[in-house]
Design an enzyme around this catalytic site. Structure first.
Site, PDB file in Angstrom:
ATOM      1  N   TYR A  80     -49.520  -8.634 -41.181  1.00 41.65           N
ATOM      2  CA  TYR A  80     -48.675  -8.955 -42.327  1.00 41.65           C
ATOM      3  C   TYR A  80     -49.545  -9.483 -43.452  1.00 41.65           C
ATOM      4  O   TYR A  80     -50.675  -9.931 -43.236  1.00 41.65           O
ATOM      5  CB  TYR A  80     -47.560  -9.951 -41.974  1.00 41.65           C
ATOM      6  CG  TYR A  80     -47.995 -11.391 -41.832  1.00 41.65           C
ATOM      7  CD1 TYR A  80     -48.013 -12.253 -42.937  1.00 41.65           C
ATOM      8  CD2 TYR A  80     -48.383 -11.905 -40.603  1.00 41.65           C
ATOM      9  CE1 TYR A  80     -48.406 -13.579 -42.807  1.00 41.65           C
ATOM     10  CE2 TYR A  80     -48.768 -13.223 -40.468  1.00 41.65           C
ATOM     11  CZ  TYR A  80     -48.784 -14.059 -41.577  1.00 41.65           C
ATOM     12  OH  TYR A  80     -49.176 -15.366 -41.457  1.00 41.65           O
ATOM     13  N   CYS A  81     -49.008  -9.400 -44.663  1.00 41.74           N
ATOM     14  CA  CYS A  81     -49.683  -9.946 -45.838  1.00 41.74           C
ATOM     15  C   CYS A  81     -48.650 -10.727 -46.645  1.00 41.74           C
ATOM     16  O   CYS A  81     -47.715 -11.276 -46.079  1.00 41.74           O
ATOM     17  CB  CYS A  81     -50.382  -8.856 -46.643  1.00 41.74           C
ATOM     18  SG  CYS A  81     -49.286  -7.559 -47.252  1.00 41.74           S
ATOM     19  N   ALA A  82     -48.810 -10.757 -47.957  1.00 38.79           N
ATOM     20  CA  ALA A  82     -47.945 -11.580 -48.797  1.00 38.79           C
ATOM     21  C   ALA A  82     -46.497 -11.122 -48.797  1.00 38.79           C
ATOM     22  O   ALA A  82     -45.582 -11.933 -48.775  1.00 38.79           O
ATOM     23  CB  ALA A  82     -48.485 -11.616 -50.230  1.00 38.79           C
ATOM     24  N   CYS A 112     -47.372  -6.170 -51.551  1.00 43.25           N
ATOM     25  CA  CYS A 112     -48.771  -6.209 -51.131  1.00 43.25           C
ATOM     26  C   CYS A 112     -49.023  -5.106 -50.100  1.00 43.25           C
ATOM     27  O   CYS A 112     -48.215  -4.907 -49.202  1.00 43.25           O
ATOM     28  CB  CYS A 112     -49.051  -7.584 -50.520  1.00 43.25           C
ATOM     29  SG  CYS A 112     -50.682  -7.770 -49.802  1.00 43.25           S
TER      30      CYS A 112
END
Length: 135
Positions: free
Chosen positions: A88-90, A94
């Site tokens: 996962y990221c932001a 993203c």
């Protein structure tokens, strides 16, 4: 004149079922990750693929910080080859989670993306953890 929603006809029910069913092999959501992390063995490693400063500012509890650009075989050596990773990221704006997933796939590692990322996690009302491990 048809509107943009119906200008292109939808796929057949069979095609839609195949497409949407297949997506679960590639992604999961925040709710399912939260539920799995509440168990003694969730069955995967959750990777926060953002940079260390963003990770320290707030991340999913239990996540491991490994920025997508640093996903290389030597960094994964501590996990068996069959380990499932969830990146996962932001958030939906993203593409870091996808970048990390591509790197993991190129290393022949099983991987999914947590759709929604940190934004989705917060939207679900789930708590964040702050700091680096050992702080």
């Amino acid at each position: 004149m048809p509107n943009a929603v119906i200008a292109v006809p939808p796929a057949s029910a069979r095609e839609a079922e195949a497409r949407f069913s297949d997506s679960f092999r590639f992604e999961t959501d925040c709710w399912d990750v939260h539920d799995a992390l509440s168990r003694p063995d969730p069955g995967f490693v959750l990777l926060d693929v953002r940079g260390p400063d963003l990770f320290a500012a707030g991340h999913v509890p239990g996540a491991v910080n490994l920025p997508h650009g640093k996903i290389v075989a030597s960094k994964l050596a501590g996990w068996p080859d069959e380990t499932i990773f969830v990146t996962y990221c932001a958030g939906p704006h993203c593409n870091g989670a996808a970048r990390g997933a591509v790197r993991l796939a190129r290393l022949s590692r099983p991987v999914k993306i947590m759709v929604g990322g940190l934004t989705g996690w917060i939207d679900e009302g789930f708590a964040l953890e702050r700091g680096q491990p050992g702080d």
